[in-house]
Design an enzyme around this catalytic site. Sequence first.
Site, PDB file in Angstrom:
ATOM      1  N   GLU A 273     115.500  67.813  34.726  1.00  0.00           N
ATOM      2  CA  GLU A 273     114.811  68.275  33.528  1.00  0.00           C
ATOM      3  C   GLU A 273     114.802  67.459  32.478  1.00  0.00           C
ATOM      4  O   GLU A 273     115.607  66.785  32.125  1.00  0.00           O
ATOM      5  CB  GLU A 273     115.392  69.707  33.022  1.00  0.00           C
ATOM      6  CG  GLU A 273     115.026  70.179  31.674  1.00  0.00           C
ATOM      7  CD  GLU A 273     113.596  70.461  31.321  1.00  0.00           C
ATOM      8  OE1 GLU A 273     112.941  70.926  32.201  1.00  0.00           O
ATOM      9  OE2 GLU A 273     113.188  70.188  30.302  1.00  0.00           O
TER      10      GLU A 273
ATOM     11  N   ARG B 139     101.254  83.249  17.786  1.00  0.00           N
ATOM     12  CA  ARG B 139     102.295  84.498  18.278  1.00  0.00           C
ATOM     13  C   ARG B 139     103.249  84.591  17.387  1.00  0.00           C
ATOM     14  O   ARG B 139     103.848  83.893  16.571  1.00  0.00           O
ATOM     15  CB  ARG B 139     103.091  83.639  19.602  1.00  0.00           C
ATOM     16  CG  ARG B 139     102.222  83.249  20.575  1.00  0.00           C
ATOM     17  CD  ARG B 139     102.899  83.057  21.883  1.00  0.00           C
ATOM     18  NE  ARG B 139     102.237  82.694  23.085  1.00  0.00           N
ATOM     19  CZ  ARG B 139     101.894  81.457  23.469  1.00  0.00           C
ATOM     20  NH1 ARG B 139     102.372  80.596  22.727  1.00  0.00           N
ATOM     21  NH2 ARG B 139     101.121  81.190  24.425  1.00  0.00           N
TER      22      ARG B 139
ATOM     23  N   TYR C 175     103.091  94.174  22.401  1.00  0.00           N
ATOM     24  CA  TYR C 175     103.774  94.994  23.133  1.00  0.00           C
ATOM     25  C   TYR C 175     105.276  95.019  22.760  1.00  0.00           C
ATOM     26  O   TYR C 175     105.746  93.777  22.259  1.00  0.00           O
ATOM     27  CB  TYR C 175     103.570  94.861  24.662  1.00  0.00           C
ATOM     28  CG  TYR C 175     103.806  93.130  24.928  1.00  0.00           C
ATOM     29  CD1 TYR C 175     104.957  92.587  25.389  1.00  0.00           C
ATOM     30  CD2 TYR C 175     102.777  92.435  24.986  1.00  0.00           C
ATOM     31  CE1 TYR C 175     105.213  91.469  25.609  1.00  0.00           C
ATOM     32  CE2 TYR C 175     102.815  91.080  25.283  1.00  0.00           C
ATOM     33  CZ  TYR C 175     103.973  90.570  25.648  1.00  0.00           C
ATOM     34  OH  TYR C 175     103.849  89.121  25.865  1.00  0.00           O
TER      35      TYR C 175
ATOM     36  N   ASP D  62     102.231  75.832  36.786  1.00  0.00           N
ATOM     37  CA  ASP D  62     101.355  75.261  35.787  1.00  0.00           C
ATOM     38  C   ASP D  62     101.152  73.769  36.252  1.00  0.00           C
ATOM     39  O   ASP D  62      99.933  73.252  36.093  1.00  0.00           O
ATOM     40  CB  ASP D  62     101.640  75.182  34.318  1.00  0.00           C
ATOM     41  CG  ASP D  62     101.716  76.565  33.934  1.00  0.00           C
ATOM     42  OD1 ASP D  62     101.136  77.492  34.497  1.00  0.00           O
ATOM     43  OD2 ASP D  62     102.204  76.859  32.616  1.00  0.00           O
TER      44      ASP D  62
END
Lengths: 465, 465
Positions: free
Chosen positions: A37, A206, A239, A321
């Site tokens: 990573e 967001r 939600y 992705d």
Amino acid sequence: MTVQEATPEIAIIGGGIVGLVLAAGLTRRGVRVNLYEQARNFREIGAGIGFTRNTVRCMEKINPAVVTALRSGGAVNVSLDQQDPKSYLRWIDGYGQQREDGPMYQKPLLKLDAGVKGWETVRRDQFLDDLVKVIPDGVVHLQKRLDTIEDNEDADKVFLNFTDGTRVEADAVIACDGIKSRTRQLLLGLENPASFPQYTHKVAYRALIPMDKVLGAIGEYKTFRQHMHVGPNAHLIHYPVNTNTIGATVVISDPNEWPQDKPTTARASRKDVAEALANWCTPVRNLVDLFPEELDQWALFDLFEYPVPKYNKGRVCLVGDAAHASSPHHGAGASFGIEDALCLSTLMSEVTMDLREHRTSKASALRTAFETYDKVRRTRTQWLVNSSRRVCDLFQQPEWADPAKRVKTESCFEEVKDRSFKIWHFDSTAMVDETIHEYRTGTRPSAKMNGINSTNGVKEANGTK
Amino acid sequence: MTVQEATPEIAIIGGGIVGLVLAAGLTRRGVRVNLYEQARNFREIGAGIGFTRNTVRCMEKINPAVVTALRSGGAVNVSLDQQDPKSYLRWIDGYGQQREDGPMYQKPLLKLDAGVKGWETVRRDQFLDDLVKVIPDGVVHLQKRLDTIEDNEDADKVFLNFTDGTRVEADAVIACDGIKSRTRQLLLGLENPASFPQYTHKVAYRALIPMDKVLGAIGEYKTFRQHMHVGPNAHLIHYPVNTNTIGATVVISDPNEWPQDKPTTARASRKDVAEALANWCTPVRNLVDLFPEELDQWALFDLFEYPVPKYNKGRVCLVGDAAHASSPHHGAGASFGIEDALCLSTLMSEVTMDLREHRTSKASALRTAFETYDKVRRTRTQWLVNSSRRVCDLFQQPEWADPAKRVKTESCFEEVKDRSFKIWHFDSTAMVDETIHEYRTGTRPSAKMNGINSTNGVKEANGTK
């Protein structure tokens, strides 16, 4: 040959949700894994994320500890309804100014029943925190940014070079390095437009908002239940992401270009969102008022214009992705990466068993496995990229603003239903069977003599019923 | 009340395929029927027509004589293959200049298996000729052009006035009067744009060509098997319509307007078609060379922009193209009208049984029946109108001309498959059950007290699996 040597050693590039879920699947199957990573720490962007029942079933097959991590991460039902344990997705009119019973009224357009616990939502960061704990010590290597891969046909191993000058070897590489995948660039070359994601001409905002504030803005019914508000050139979804927080996302059309070299997030203000939704229903405007005054604007990119022609090359393959970056309008991007991870976990089990029985060479088995992965996964995942664009176009039909076009605009929801069900009704058991069948067909000696398969490359589907 | 009086008397407007199939269904059920057709004779336009297995099953349920008429009309399998009794639909590259094995090569893109006798094709005129023979004497009245309908709430009967000054009565009216439906205008009013079909910006050219000539133009394999050739801004479909004739249709995009008052067919020449397809593959150009030198250009209209808000009003309802005129790109327009006819045949059986038991008044039963018909049929049929537009856009993507966009353009076929299967896999038995259930729910005394149903008008679908 020792057991150790017979087991494939896999390098996973990227420690997002899909990379970690795959690592959990492979380590459980006794495959040796190193996960690289680039960041200093695990960090998830975005706010909430939701998983339908079929994706949770994939997680169970991959490694039950993934489901435990999801639930311990605080996952809740997308509908928090004391009377009804089922999950529903609801689409309502965010724009129309009909006033059936006051300013809070919004016309219901579609309600889909996803079954009991059929759509679980969680904060991305909390899920990731608990997912990391599933991975055995020594697997994860942070601050490793991939530079190049050497995969020579006649070499036993694949070599990975990192930007810090270090070099490691592996039997194969599975790249989960996301929408800006370095591995994709290495496989396709920088001159291939699919090496770079393209702007979808949508921006997202967001927010995570305390539930008690949302109650006053949109009322109790909507607060406790997911709702997608549709209207001209924008949509809004909210939600519960846990028992005291609402995740909300506004997506707005943007006719302008977004240069490749510009960062995909920019500072913006609540005023930008409020202006775009100024003519929308009262509850929508109320909810936007609860967004932070300063917030990020996310430019949404995907691989729609230039899809990846093939997800594998030699002993390297692209997953999630990296292979099929999608806009987020189906809420299924991570789910499809998890389906990929189940396919590859299945394949690595097959490879391990074949190697234990000395049926084939490591390199050959892994190449066939990745060829199989591409065959099983490419059509469905590229469909998602297309479908996500398509449903966004339907949610954001400019004609929502034209009362004379109401019958037409509302007629889109049969298609929205079909597309949602294609995602939710995915049969992961059938995919596992297909994966094993295709892999074994591919490793049969006859398969190698046969340069071309019998359907001459054409997709063939059986429509008999 | 005599048995005669207890039976509803239905006026069918329009004697196309759907009107005749419905008449065959109602007369078989003992319903009194009068069918009014404006033309002097029955005459079908267009060339071939195809029916999938599920539509043939609908015909069987409506009246087995309809299937007999189809077969005696010379219906053949869309794939004339001695080795394989199955029907397949095939999409191939009509434009790409790839040369894998010579100038006749065209890349296969999608092959769908429709099962044994899964797609039967017939000449429209031959099917119609045999269908007329199924209808009992005295039912059909030619040269009756509808002018107005009087459906007053407090009148026992509905009255129909024709342009020749004659007037008849009926218990209810079922309008199968096609895309230019007069009944639709009467129900909606001339100020409603849905009273008039809208131009789809596509024109079609149709031809019936002797099979022996086609063999030389496109080769044996393609001649005997349906093929859809896709490419930029046009597509071409051909298939056997009987054992010695190929039906071929070219559809070309047209950016211009087509005025409402202009006839929808115009004279054109083969040269127009050949010029539009000048850069296409050799077999496509060869086939166009076999079109007649002078031929009709058909402007394709539909109800996409302004769908009919409701298919029923009082004791009048709209069926087939009158309700949901679609462009022809799924080849399913008549099939959906036949599904409508099965729904209404089922309802008229229910009404007849209720009347025999004196459970309700004729007028009330027929109003509930038509309300049920609208509820059962509207969503699916409006989906078809949208979907036919959509697949035409996919077949005719301008990007077929751009080699750099090949991966993207070809990725559309998963969607084409899903849309085709939604049409072919229609469960007519389930529709019959749903129709009966909804009708009986609607006739229960409680239903009439309840002004609004429990879902508040929102479409709700169960996605549990």
